[in-house]
Design a protein around this motif. Structure first.
Motif, PDB file in Angstrom:
ATOM      1  N   TYR A  25       0.831  -1.207   0.000  1.00 53.45           N
ATOM      2  CA  TYR A  25       0.000   0.000   0.000  1.00 53.45           C
ATOM      3  C   TYR A  25       0.869   1.263   0.000  1.00 53.45           C
ATOM      4  N   ALA A  26       2.013   1.212   0.695  1.00 53.46           N
ATOM      5  CA  ALA A  26       2.920   2.369   0.662  1.00 53.46           C
ATOM      6  C   ALA A  26       3.371   2.612  -0.778  1.00 53.46           C
ATOM      7  N   SER A  32       1.173   5.817  -9.803  1.00 53.86           N
ATOM      8  CA  SER A  32       0.325   6.647 -10.669  1.00 53.86           C
ATOM      9  C   SER A  32      -1.166   6.426 -10.381  1.00 53.86           C
ATOM     10  N   ILE A  33      -1.511   5.384  -9.601  1.00 57.34           N
ATOM     11  CA  ILE A  33      -2.928   5.186  -9.235  1.00 57.34           C
ATOM     12  C   ILE A  33      -3.175   5.558  -7.765  1.00 57.34           C
ATOM     13  N   ALA A  34      -2.251   6.323  -7.170  1.00 62.71           N
ATOM     14  CA  ALA A  34      -2.379   6.728  -5.763  1.00 62.71           C
ATOM     15  C   ALA A  34      -3.718   7.415  -5.492  1.00 62.71           C
ATOM     16  N   GLY A  35      -4.216   8.154  -6.474  1.00 66.51           N
ATOM     17  CA  GLY A  35      -5.456   8.907  -6.306  1.00 66.51           C
ATOM     18  C   GLY A  35      -6.676   8.049  -5.997  1.00 66.51           C
ATOM     19  N   MET A  36      -6.606   6.759  -6.339  1.00 64.45           N
ATOM     20  CA  MET A  36      -7.722   5.843  -6.059  1.00 64.45           C
ATOM     21  C   MET A  36      -7.763   5.456  -4.586  1.00 64.45           C
ATOM     22  N   PHE A  37      -6.607   5.548  -3.944  1.00 63.77           N
ATOM     23  CA  PHE A  37      -6.465   5.047  -2.573  1.00 63.77           C
ATOM     24  C   PHE A  37      -6.607   6.168  -1.560  1.00 63.77           C
ATOM     25  N   GLN A  78     -16.153  -2.101  -7.707  1.00 69.10           N
ATOM     26  CA  GLN A  78     -16.927  -1.464  -8.778  1.00 69.10           C
ATOM     27  C   GLN A  78     -16.848   0.068  -8.733  1.00 69.10           C
ATOM     28  N   GLY A  79     -16.779   0.639  -7.544  1.00 67.03           N
ATOM     29  CA  GLY A  79     -16.763   2.095  -7.405  1.00 67.03           C
ATOM     30  C   GLY A  79     -15.459   2.740  -7.849  1.00 67.03           C
ATOM     31  N   PHE A  80     -14.442   1.932  -8.122  1.00 66.38           N
ATOM     32  CA  PHE A  80     -13.161   2.466  -8.580  1.00 66.38           C
ATOM     33  C   PHE A  80     -12.998   2.129 -10.052  1.00 66.38           C
ATOM     34  N   ALA A  81     -12.549   3.096 -10.810  1.00 67.50           N
ATOM     35  CA  ALA A  81     -12.399   2.890 -12.258  1.00 67.50           C
ATOM     36  C   ALA A  81     -11.117   2.116 -12.525  1.00 67.50           C
ATOM     37  N   ILE A  82     -11.243   0.801 -12.592  1.00 65.21           N
ATOM     38  CA  ILE A  82     -10.062  -0.046 -12.768  1.00 65.21           C
ATOM     39  C   ILE A  82      -9.945  -0.487 -14.225  1.00 65.21           C
ATOM     40  N   ALA A  86      -4.482   0.365 -15.066  1.00 67.54           N
ATOM     41  CA  ALA A  86      -4.433   0.520 -13.601  1.00 67.54           C
ATOM     42  C   ALA A  86      -4.104  -0.819 -12.941  1.00 67.54           C
ATOM     43  N   ARG A  87      -4.677  -1.890 -13.485  1.00 64.64           N
ATOM     44  CA  ARG A  87      -4.394  -3.220 -12.936  1.00 64.64           C
ATOM     45  C   ARG A  87      -2.891  -3.519 -13.003  1.00 64.64           C
ATOM     46  N   GLN A  88      -2.288  -3.136 -14.128  1.00 59.75           N
ATOM     47  CA  GLN A  88      -0.862  -3.423 -14.273  1.00 59.75           C
ATOM     48  C   GLN A  88      -0.022  -2.639 -13.261  1.00 59.75           C
ATOM     49  N   VAL A  89      -0.449  -1.420 -12.963  1.00 56.81           N
ATOM     50  CA  VAL A  89       0.269  -0.626 -11.955  1.00 56.81           C
ATOM     51  C   VAL A  89       0.123  -1.315 -10.590  1.00 56.81           C
ATOM     52  N   TRP A  90      -1.101  -1.758 -10.292  1.00 57.97           N
ATOM     53  CA  TRP A  90      -1.386  -2.434  -9.013  1.00 57.97           C
ATOM     54  C   TRP A  90      -0.528  -3.695  -8.873  1.00 57.97           C
ATOM     55  N   VAL A  91      -0.554  -4.537  -9.910  1.00 55.84           N
ATOM     56  CA  VAL A  91       0.246  -5.766  -9.878  1.00 55.84           C
ATOM     57  C   VAL A  91       1.739  -5.416  -9.797  1.00 55.84           C
ATOM     58  N   GLY A  92       2.122  -4.329 -10.466  1.00 57.16           N
ATOM     59  CA  GLY A  92       3.524  -3.903 -10.434  1.00 57.16           C
ATOM     60  C   GLY A  92       3.977  -3.549  -9.024  1.00 57.16           C
ATOM     61  N   CYS A  93       3.101  -2.912  -8.244  1.00 62.40           N
ATOM     62  CA  CYS A  93       3.446  -2.568  -6.851  1.00 62.40           C
ATOM     63  C   CYS A  93       3.640  -3.840  -6.027  1.00 62.40           C
TER      64      CYS A  93
END
Ligand code: HEM
Length: 131
Positions: A25-26, A32-37, A78-82, A86-93
């Motif tokens: 999470y850090a 680049s998807i920090a704004g979702m969190f 669902q409430g987050f535009a994934i 964005a998924r690739q950034v998430w998996v990358g983290c």
């Protein structure tokens, strides 16, 4: 969908999984998807909520279900535009943190590849917006 190997929880434990998810999470908070969190001051609490889910799927007690009910993960996202991007950034983290997870978090090396595969395939299910 194959769940992660229960050996992960047996080796890493609740506190270890919590620390791993906090570290991811850090990274998300700097991505680049920090704004979702949630903002920095609320990020750790969000990580700890997610960690309860990860504890359960990695072979530990079903704390997430006990506290929050049915996981319904796709619905909860669902409430987050994934998008796929964005998924690739998430998996990358996640993958960046898993790079040294054997040393840093005591993650069992023999279960790393299948855990990465779980994240890769399960995260595709969360994509809910076209590019
Ligand atoms: C393996 C795939 C995934 C799992 C297991 C997972 C798990 C979780 C869990 C357990 C929560 C907390 C839900 C709640 O509030 O009760 C959550 C929230 C969230 N997830 Fe995911 N997630 C996955 C994929 C993704 C992806 C691909 C993205 C975005 C690219 C994403 C973005 C978010 C956001 C923005 C939240 C809300 C903030 C928060 O409370 O953390 N997730 N996720």
């Amino acid at each position: 969908m194959t769940l992660p190997n229960p050996g992960i929880y047996q080796t890493v434990g609740s506190q270890g999984i919590r620390e791993l998810v906090r570290a991811v999470y850090a990274r998300l908070g700097q991505s680049s998807i920090a704004g979702m969190f949630p903002p920095a001051e609320a990020l750790q609490a969000a990580a700890d909520k997610s960690a309860l889910f990860f504890i359960g799927i990695c072979g530990g007690p079903s704390l997430y279900e006990q506290k929050y009910g049915s996981p319904r993960m796709r619905m909860r996202h669902q409430g987050f535009a994934i998008t796929e991007e964005a998924r690739q950034v998430w998996v990358g983290c996640w993958n960046a943190e898993l790079e040294n997870a054997v040393e840093v978090h005591g993650f069992p090396a023999e279960h790393l590849a299948s855990f990465r595969e779980y994240l890769e395939s399960f995260s595709k299910w969360m994509v809910n917006r076209p590019v």
